[in-house]
Design a protein around this motif. Structure first.
Motif, PDB file in Angstrom:
ATOM      1  N   LEU A 246      -2.095  -9.435  -2.311  1.00 11.99           N
ATOM      2  CA  LEU A 246      -2.014  -8.296  -3.373  1.00 11.99           C
ATOM      3  C   LEU A 246      -3.467  -7.818  -3.893  1.00 11.99           C
ATOM      4  N   GLY A 247      -3.849  -6.540  -3.664  1.00  6.93           N
ATOM      5  CA  GLY A 247      -5.196  -5.965  -4.380  1.00  6.93           C
ATOM      6  C   GLY A 247      -6.074  -6.414  -3.514  1.00  6.93           C
ATOM      7  N   LEU A 248      -6.320  -7.024  -2.209  1.00  8.78           N
ATOM      8  CA  LEU A 248      -7.155  -7.485  -1.549  1.00  8.78           C
ATOM      9  C   LEU A 248      -7.478  -6.412  -0.512  1.00  8.78           C
ATOM     10  N   PRO A 249      -9.009  -6.025  -0.294  1.00  7.50           N
ATOM     11  CA  PRO A 249      -9.321  -5.214   0.680  1.00  7.50           C
ATOM     12  C   PRO A 249      -8.907  -5.571   2.075  1.00  7.50           C
ATOM     13  N   GLY A 250      -8.359  -4.626   2.986  1.00  7.95           N
ATOM     14  CA  GLY A 250      -7.755  -5.144   4.104  1.00  7.95           C
ATOM     15  C   GLY A 250      -6.628  -5.433   4.029  1.00  7.95           C
ATOM     16  N   ASN A 251      -5.864  -5.641   3.040  1.00  6.68           N
ATOM     17  CA  ASN A 251      -4.316  -6.226   2.930  1.00  6.68           C
ATOM     18  C   ASN A 251      -3.334  -5.585   3.507  1.00  6.68           C
ATOM     19  N   TRP A 252      -3.682  -4.184   4.189  1.00  8.13           N
ATOM     20  CA  TRP A 252      -2.688  -3.268   4.816  1.00  8.13           C
ATOM     21  C   TRP A 252      -2.008  -4.097   6.123  1.00  8.13           C
ATOM     22  N   THR A 253      -2.952  -4.969   6.803  1.00  5.67           N
ATOM     23  CA  THR A 253      -2.300  -5.571   7.940  1.00  5.67           C
ATOM     24  C   THR A 253      -1.471  -6.671   7.644  1.00  5.67           C
ATOM     25  N   THR A 254      -1.572  -7.467   6.473  1.00  8.11           N
ATOM     26  CA  THR A 254      -0.579  -8.350   6.003  1.00  8.11           C
ATOM     27  C   THR A 254       0.698  -7.659   5.643  1.00  8.11           C
ATOM     28  N   PHE A 274      -0.353  -1.475  -4.229  1.00  9.53           N
ATOM     29  CA  PHE A 274      -1.384  -2.763  -4.355  1.00  9.53           C
ATOM     30  C   PHE A 274      -1.453  -3.098  -3.016  1.00  9.53           C
ATOM     31  N   HIS A 275      -0.751  -2.677  -1.908  1.00  6.80           N
ATOM     32  CA  HIS A 275      -0.748  -3.391  -0.712  1.00  6.80           C
ATOM     33  C   HIS A 275      -1.082  -2.484   0.463  1.00  6.80           C
ATOM     34  N   SER A 276      -1.905  -1.737   0.176  1.00  5.76           N
ATOM     35  CA  SER A 276      -2.048  -0.374   1.223  1.00  5.76           C
ATOM     36  C   SER A 276      -3.563  -0.196   1.244  1.00  5.76           C
ATOM     37  N   TYR A 277      -4.370  -1.371   1.558  1.00  7.90           N
ATOM     38  CA  TYR A 277      -5.913  -1.295   1.269  1.00  7.90           C
ATOM     39  C   TYR A 277      -6.460  -1.515   2.570  1.00  7.90           C
ATOM     40  N   LYS A 290      -4.872   3.113   3.457  1.00 10.97           N
ATOM     41  CA  LYS A 290      -4.083   2.822   4.680  1.00 10.97           C
ATOM     42  C   LYS A 290      -2.618   3.108   4.692  1.00 10.97           C
ATOM     43  N   VAL A 291      -2.546   4.307   3.681  1.00 13.99           N
ATOM     44  CA  VAL A 291      -1.027   4.671   3.627  1.00 13.99           C
ATOM     45  C   VAL A 291      -0.467   5.387   4.955  1.00 13.99           C
ATOM     46  N   VAL A 292      -1.479   6.006   5.381  1.00 15.94           N
ATOM     47  CA  VAL A 292      -0.890   6.824   6.769  1.00 15.94           C
ATOM     48  C   VAL A 292      -0.177   5.721   7.601  1.00 15.94           C
ATOM     49  N   PRO A 293      -0.828   4.798   8.311  1.00 16.74           N
ATOM     50  CA  PRO A 293      -0.030   3.985   9.042  1.00 16.74           C
ATOM     51  C   PRO A 293       1.088   3.281   8.542  1.00 16.74           C
ATOM     52  N   LEU A 294       0.861   2.989   7.376  1.00 17.09           N
ATOM     53  CA  LEU A 294       2.113   2.055   6.774  1.00 17.09           C
ATOM     54  C   LEU A 294       3.338   3.061   6.418  1.00 17.09           C
ATOM     55  N   ALA A 295       3.056   4.322   5.833  1.00 16.85           N
ATOM     56  CA  ALA A 295       4.297   5.238   5.846  1.00 16.85           C
ATOM     57  C   ALA A 295       4.857   5.670   6.962  1.00 16.85           C
ATOM     58  N   ASP A 296       3.762   5.703   7.878  1.00 16.73           N
ATOM     59  CA  ASP A 296       4.483   6.183   9.360  1.00 16.73           C
ATOM     60  C   ASP A 296       5.509   4.918   9.686  1.00 16.73           C
ATOM     61  N   TYR A 297       5.104   3.869   9.395  1.00 20.15           N
ATOM     62  CA  TYR A 297       6.135   2.544   9.878  1.00 20.15           C
ATOM     63  C   TYR A 297       7.370   2.885   8.934  1.00 20.15           C
ATOM     64  N   VAL A 298       7.236   2.969   7.935  1.00 16.41           N
ATOM     65  CA  VAL A 298       8.575   3.102   6.651  1.00 16.41           C
ATOM     66  C   VAL A 298       9.171   4.313   7.280  1.00 16.41           C
ATOM     67  N   ASN A 299       8.620   5.538   7.371  1.00 14.56           N
ATOM     68  CA  ASN A 299       9.385   6.697   7.894  1.00 14.56           C
ATOM     69  C   ASN A 299      10.251   6.349   9.270  1.00 14.56           C
ATOM     70  N   GLN A 300       9.522   5.480  10.106  1.00 13.73           N
ATOM     71  CA  GLN A 300      10.515   5.170  11.207  1.00 13.73           C
ATOM     72  C   GLN A 300      11.301   4.196  11.029  1.00 13.73           C
ATOM     73  N   ILE A 368      -3.973   6.358  -3.708  1.00 10.13           N
ATOM     74  CA  ILE A 368      -2.906   5.735  -2.661  1.00 10.13           C
ATOM     75  C   ILE A 368      -1.649   5.564  -3.120  1.00 10.13           C
ATOM     76  N   GLY A 369      -1.462   5.657  -4.566  1.00 14.61           N
ATOM     77  CA  GLY A 369       0.031   5.781  -5.229  1.00 14.61           C
ATOM     78  C   GLY A 369       0.590   6.999  -4.811  1.00 14.61           C
ATOM     79  N   LEU A 370      -0.251   8.067  -5.007  1.00 15.66           N
ATOM     80  CA  LEU A 370       0.118   9.505  -5.041  1.00 15.66           C
ATOM     81  C   LEU A 370       0.387   9.687  -3.463  1.00 15.66           C
ATOM     82  N   GLU A 371      -0.340   9.119  -2.532  1.00 20.98           N
ATOM     83  CA  GLU A 371      -0.295   9.360  -1.024  1.00 20.98           C
ATOM     84  C   GLU A 371       1.351   8.938  -0.687  1.00 20.98           C
ATOM     85  N   TRP A 372       1.683   7.686  -1.397  1.00 20.44           N
ATOM     86  CA  TRP A 372       2.801   7.097  -1.128  1.00 20.44           C
ATOM     87  C   TRP A 372       4.046   8.045  -1.406  1.00 20.44           C
ATOM     88  N   TYR A 373       3.992   8.730  -2.537  1.00 16.28           N
ATOM     89  CA  TYR A 373       5.021   9.526  -3.083  1.00 16.28           C
ATOM     90  C   TYR A 373       5.146  10.862  -1.698  1.00 16.28           C
TER      91      TYR A 373
END
Ligand SMILES: [Zn+2]
Length: 554
Positions: A246-254, A274-277, A290-300, A368-373
């Motif tokens: 949580l909170g670390l740069p680059g954590n989006w791959t985790t 906090f996990h989309s960096y 890194k919301v775009v690739p993560l939200a893409d995964y969630v959408n699918q 990033i929070g707003l991007e998620w919504y």
């Protein structure tokens, strides 16, 4: 005239669970439930609330908040300065006094949730050993129904059973532990990482495939093993995951790996902001969204739901079951810090934090929070949260609502934050505006559905009579800050925007079936390792004054 009938007359009703989007309707209440209109026109209600011109919604449901338990209480004690400048909540004929600050006192928490139109809230991180304490605080948290999520991602018994390759033992223990703690859902916090923190100085895992010291299991195995147990037990809510790093740069791959690990199971990722960096090596200049690739995964992937954990600018208190994270924040900001280990079970870290709009990192977190919504297509799978008080107070929900409903307001807000946000996130390009019905989904109907609460988040016959009535206003923040009426279990708590009576809410919990044979093994385990006796550990039935058992899914 019927003594118990209450009628809400002629309001504009938003009830998305029942496909009602702003229709003028009457709602009838008998006792603590919504009922159908009486067939006999001679039957008159004892009281009628004239809701014509007003907006009627189910009561709000906060699925991820920190309002009870030992770490919340330590945070209250640790930060007197946080309350000094806030006006105290005065005692009235109906209510106790209290204090605010980023971690309000118990009574104030209940009153403030009700004042905001919320009628249910869950504490998202209670160590089972401290469940009794959390339930005691709940006795003093009025107005709302509530429940606890039980920390399990660093539990020694579970990690030992996982290493032994024994899923049935994991499943039975998860069920026993939930029942013993009178908990509602299973929570994982930095699975494995907190245990490594307890083993060595400044320890943590660096990803989901690093074995946990002394246990030889990986976070991936913990996540999958517990997700499987939760599904096999048919618990009302999915496994509730606070990912590693949580909170670390680059954590989006985790985060992406965690999502993939949940394939084939239900999973809820919490405070996903906090996990989309993106970025690396604690380098501020590479930090990005890194919301775009993560939200893409969630959408699918329909097995996944999320809540956001929106950051808002100002001072707050970070409190977490993620001990290495508490230490990290203390190092970054140089603030005071509390850390606590809970034997065989969990950990905890607390540190004050001030989010600044001119800080590059904080401004990107906010965006990033707003991007998620705005980037999750299906509002039923993204719930509103600030991870109270970590990203900000639950009292800021109306501000988030305005940011989502009013594109111009959002653009103005964007002008006041660090300018690099425009390059490092997609927020400036997002045109979407939420409708009232979509707000109704992300603040009550959706979280209730995600939690498997069939009688909450909607206004159909048989639903709990938890209802909020708002006066419509151009400024959506004002509209949602001051509901005209709030009805909890059929009681009119808020009237003309004022708290007129208090109410003792229920504690929602589960009690899944399991093979009782396991108790002998658990008793042995307690005898060998715990500081408490097995028989003294469970929170007994009579300990909770108003308990409500929520059934497992069919
Ligand atoms: Zn949390």
């Amino acid at each position: 005239m019927s003594d118990s009938l209450l009628k809400i007359s002629g309001g504009t009703v938003h009830d998305p669970r029942n496909q009602v989007d702003g229709e003028v309707r009457d709602i009838w209440i008998s006792g603590d439930r919504i009922v159908s209109a009486p067939n006999d026109p001679q039957v008159l209600p004892a009281r009628t609330i004239d809701a014509s011109g007003l907006v009627v919604m189910p009561g709000g449901v906060d699925m991820h908040s920190h309002i009870a338990g030992p770490k919340v209480n330590v945070a209250r004690k640790m930060r007197p300065e946080d309350r000094r400048s806030d006006v105290p909540v005065p005692r009235t004929r109906h209510t106790h006094s209290g204090t605010l600050g980023s971690v309000p006192s118990t009574f104030a928490t209940g009153y403030k949730y009700a004042g905001l139109g919320y009628t249910t809230a869950f504490d998202a991180a209670v160590p089972p050993l401290s469940a009794r304490h959390a339930h005691e605080e709940f006795e003093d948290t009025p107005c709302i129904d509530k429940g606890i999520y039980v920390l399990m991602g660093n539990n020694h018994y579970i990690m030992t059973a996982l290493k032994g390759g024994d899923p049935s033992r994991v499943k039975a223990f998860v069920a026993w532990l939930l029942s013993a703690a009178k908990g509602y859902a299973v929570k994982l916090v930095n699975p494995g990482g907190v245990e490594v923190w307890k083993q060595r100085a400044a320890g943590n895992v660096d990803g989901i495939d690093q074995p946990v010291d002394s246990f030889d299991v990986t976070p991936r195995q913990i996540i999958r093993g517990i997700a499987r147990a939760v599904d096999e037990l048919a618990l009302p809510h999915a496994v509730h995951v606070h990912c590693n790093n949580l909170g670390l740069p680059g954590n989006w791959t985790t985060t992406l790996e965690t999502l993939k690990t949940l394939d084939g199971h239900r999973g809820h990722l919490t405070h996903i902001q906090f996990h989309s960096y993106g970025g690396g090596d604690e380098d501020e200049n590479s930090f990005n969204s890194k919301v775009v690739p993560l939200a893409d995964y969630v959408n699918q992937h329909e097995n996944i739901t999320v809540d956001v954990g929106q950051v808002l600018f100002g001072q707050t208190t970070s409190m977490t079951g993620d001990s290495p994270l508490g230490y990290y924040l203390h190092k970054v900001y140089g603030t005071k810090w509390f850390s606590g280990d809970i034997e065989l079970e969990a950990g905890c870290g607390i540190a004050p934090i001030t989010y600044r709009n001119k800080s590059l990192i904080h401004a990107i977190q906010w965006a990033i929070g707003l991007e998620w919504y705005l980037l999750v297509d299906d509002p039923w799978r993204v719930a509103m949260s600030t991870d109270h008080p970590n990203g900000g107070s639950f009292l800021a929900y109306p501000q988030i609502i305005r940011l989502l409903m009013d594109r111009n307001f959002r653009r103005e807000a964007l002008k006041r934050v660090h300018p690099a946000v425009v390059q490092r996130s997609t927020l400036a390009a997002l045109e979407r505006e939420y409708s009232l019905n979509e707000i109704c989904i992300i603040t009550r109907a959706g979280p209730a559905k995600i939690l498997g609460l069939d009688r909450k988040g909607h206004l159909g016959v048989g639903a709990d009579a938890d209802i909020t009535i708002y006066a419509p206003h151009e400024d959506k923040q004002l509209m949602f800050e001051l509901p005209r009426y709030v009805i909890k279990s059929g009681n009119v708590l808020i009237e003309d925007c004022e708290l007129r009576m208090s109410h003792e809410g229920k504690t929602l919990h589960v009690s899944p079936e399991y093979d009782r044979e396991i108790e002998r093994d658990i008793a042995d385990w307690f005898e060998k390792y715990y500081s408490v006796q097995f028989r003294n550990y469970p929170v007994s039935e009579d300990y909770i004054r108003r308990a409500e058992l929520i059934p497992c899914r069919k």
